[in-house]
Scaffold this motif. Structure first.
Motif, mmCIF file in Angstrom:
data_model
loop_
_atom_site.group_PDB
_atom_site.id
_atom_site.type_symbol
_atom_site.label_atom_id
_atom_site.label_comp_id
_atom_site.label_asym_id
_atom_site.label_seq_id
_atom_site.Cartn_x
_atom_site.Cartn_y
_atom_site.Cartn_z
ATOM 1 N N ILE A 42 0.830 -1.207 0.000
ATOM 2 C CA ILE A 42 0.000 0.000 0.000
ATOM 3 C C ILE A 42 0.863 1.255 0.000
ATOM 4 C CG2 ILE A 42 -1.686 1.323 1.347
ATOM 5 C CD1 ILE A 42 -2.813 -1.363 2.306
ATOM 6 N N THR A 43 1.857 1.301 0.886
ATOM 7 C CA THR A 43 2.715 2.492 0.953
ATOM 8 C C THR A 43 3.528 2.673 -0.322
ATOM 9 O OG1 THR A 43 4.404 1.154 2.097
ATOM 10 C CG2 THR A 43 2.878 2.419 3.462
ATOM 11 N N SER A 44 3.961 1.578 -0.928
ATOM 12 C CA SER A 44 4.688 1.685 -2.187
ATOM 13 C C SER A 44 3.792 2.235 -3.297
ATOM 14 C CB SER A 44 5.236 0.312 -2.584
ATOM 15 O OG SER A 44 5.934 0.383 -3.812
ATOM 16 N N SER A 45 2.535 1.795 -3.322
ATOM 17 C CA SER A 45 1.593 2.310 -4.321
ATOM 18 C C SER A 45 1.291 3.789 -4.080
ATOM 19 C CB SER A 45 0.291 1.507 -4.274
ATOM 20 O OG SER A 45 0.536 0.139 -4.549
ATOM 21 N N MET A 261 5.093 11.767 -0.637
ATOM 22 C CA MET A 261 5.952 10.841 -1.359
ATOM 23 C C MET A 261 7.133 10.410 -0.496
ATOM 24 S SD MET A 261 7.802 11.388 -5.072
ATOM 25 C CE MET A 261 8.906 12.654 -4.427
ATOM 26 N N ALA A 262 7.757 11.378 0.197
ATOM 27 C CA ALA A 262 8.882 11.043 1.076
ATOM 28 C C ALA A 262 8.420 10.194 2.263
ATOM 29 C CB ALA A 262 9.548 12.322 1.571
ATOM 30 N N ALA A 267 8.067 4.880 4.909
ATOM 31 C CA ALA A 267 7.213 3.824 5.454
ATOM 32 C C ALA A 267 7.477 2.495 4.744
ATOM 33 C CB ALA A 267 5.748 4.216 5.313
ATOM 34 N N THR A 268 7.681 2.548 3.436
ATOM 35 C CA THR A 268 7.985 1.329 2.684
ATOM 36 C C THR A 268 9.318 0.737 3.127
ATOM 37 O OG1 THR A 268 6.770 2.203 0.781
ATOM 38 C CG2 THR A 268 8.268 0.364 0.372
ATOM 39 N N ALA A 271 8.849 -0.807 6.568
ATOM 40 C CA ALA A 271 8.124 -2.068 6.467
ATOM 41 C C ALA A 271 9.041 -3.189 5.989
ATOM 42 C CB ALA A 271 6.938 -1.911 5.520
ATOM 43 N N GLY A 272 9.940 -2.875 5.045
ATOM 44 C CA GLY A 272 10.896 -3.878 4.581
ATOM 45 C C GLY A 272 11.821 -4.343 5.690
ATOM 46 N N GLU A 273 12.287 -3.390 6.515
ATOM 47 C CA GLU A 273 13.145 -3.768 7.639
ATOM 48 C C GLU A 273 12.383 -4.616 8.658
ATOM 49 O OE1 GLU A 273 14.604 -0.111 9.171
ATOM 50 O OE2 GLU A 273 15.959 0.281 7.483
#
Length: 306
Positions: A42-45, A261-262, A267-268, A271-273
């Motif tokens: 969601i955050t990436s989109s 955007m930043a 957030a993306t 989330a990956g970490e």
């Protein structure tokens, strides 16, 4: 036996809660990994959508500049809010108009404007000036209605995105109605100024109605007007407010999208970490379960042979 069984049934949920408070199971960790991956999508989109919207906001902001350049000879230049004293605001009664967004998840654009609005009102009040506020945007209204409830005389929420000159003209009519009814001397616009996709600054713009020098004589004697000059100056001031609000709205919109955007990029990344950490935790729990099962099998086989 019945009372004992009833007591056991009542106590069962308590023991279940105690078990759930312990170390997370593999299923719980796996479910958390799945939910975090969904949030990451969601955050990436949202980041990609904000990047696309930012391009359009940059174009609209550049197109809005000519609507405001003409008034530079009649007003002061915008000033950065950082370390500002607001001593350049003329008159004894001022109307502050902060521009905020309708939605969140956009970093600190709204909190910065709210903080500088409270700072501006405190500074002007210390100078002995009467100050009121008209808020543009739902986030600013919700953040300022408690600390500045007695100062807020109007708000514009549910504003359609992206804005246009017709919308800002409608907003300016509400501002002008309050300005004329309250007999204010000046208007202070607080907004986020877009610099680049990574930087935005908080600025304030002071606009006051043209007055004759020393309160006597003709207004703007260097200009000739067709018809009643007072009426022409009044109409020009209303158009100047509309054009200034249009530019501030476009500038704040571009800053909002760049900040969103930043924020979504961060957030993306977070989330990956978190997914990496949960994956490591899940693998350790799974390996511990497999090791425990092997030990139990080996111990059972040894007991049978013995």
């Amino acid at each position: 036996m019945a009372p004992l069984r009833l007591t056991a049934q009542r106590a069962a949920p308590r023991f279940m809660n105690i078990v759930q408070r312990g170390m997370a199971t593999e299923k719980q960790i796996f479910n958390q990994m799945v939910s975090t991956k969904n949030i990451q999508k969601i955050t990436s989109s949202m980041k990609m959508v904000s990047a696309a919207k930012l391009k359009g906001d940059e174009t609209r902001m550049k197109l809005a500049e000519p609507f405001n350049v003409w008034s530079s000879a009649l007003r002061a230049d915008p000033v950065e809010c950082e370390d500002a004293t607001y001593e350049d605001v003329p008159g004894n009664k001022c109307l502050v108009v902060p521009f905020t967004s309708e939605s969140g998840l956009c970093g600190g654009v709204n909190s910065f404007i709210s903080k500088n609005t409270k700072k501006c009102i405190a500074s002007l009040s210390e100078q002995g000036k009467d100050v009121n506020v008209v808020i543009v945007g739902e986030k600013g209204r919700s953040a300022l209605r408690r600390p500045l409830g007695d100062k807020i005389v109007g708000s514009a929420t549910g504003v359609v995105y992206p804005g246009n000159f017709a919308l800002c003209s409608s907003l300016s009519q509400d501002v002008m109605a309050e300005f004329n009814s309250g007999e204010y001397d000046s208007i202070v616009f607080l907004y986020n100024h877009y610099v680049n996709p990574a930087v935005y600054k908080q600025m304030y713009q002071v606009v006051s109605k043209p007055q004759a020098e020393n309160g006597e004589g003709e207004i703007m004697p260097e200009y000739d007007c067709d018809g009643d000059k007072d009426e022409v100056v009044e109409n020009m001031f209303e158009y100047m407010i509309a054009s200034q609000m249009f530019y501030c709205y476009m500038d704040a919109g571009a800053a909002e999208q760049s900040s969103r955007m930043a924020a979504m990029e961060n957030a993306t990344k977070n989330a990956g970490e978190m997914i990496d950490s949960l994956t490591l935790q899940y693998n350790r729990a799974r390996q511990a379960r497999i090791t425990t099962e092997l030990i139990e099998i080996i111990s059972g086989a040894s007991a049978i042979e013995g």
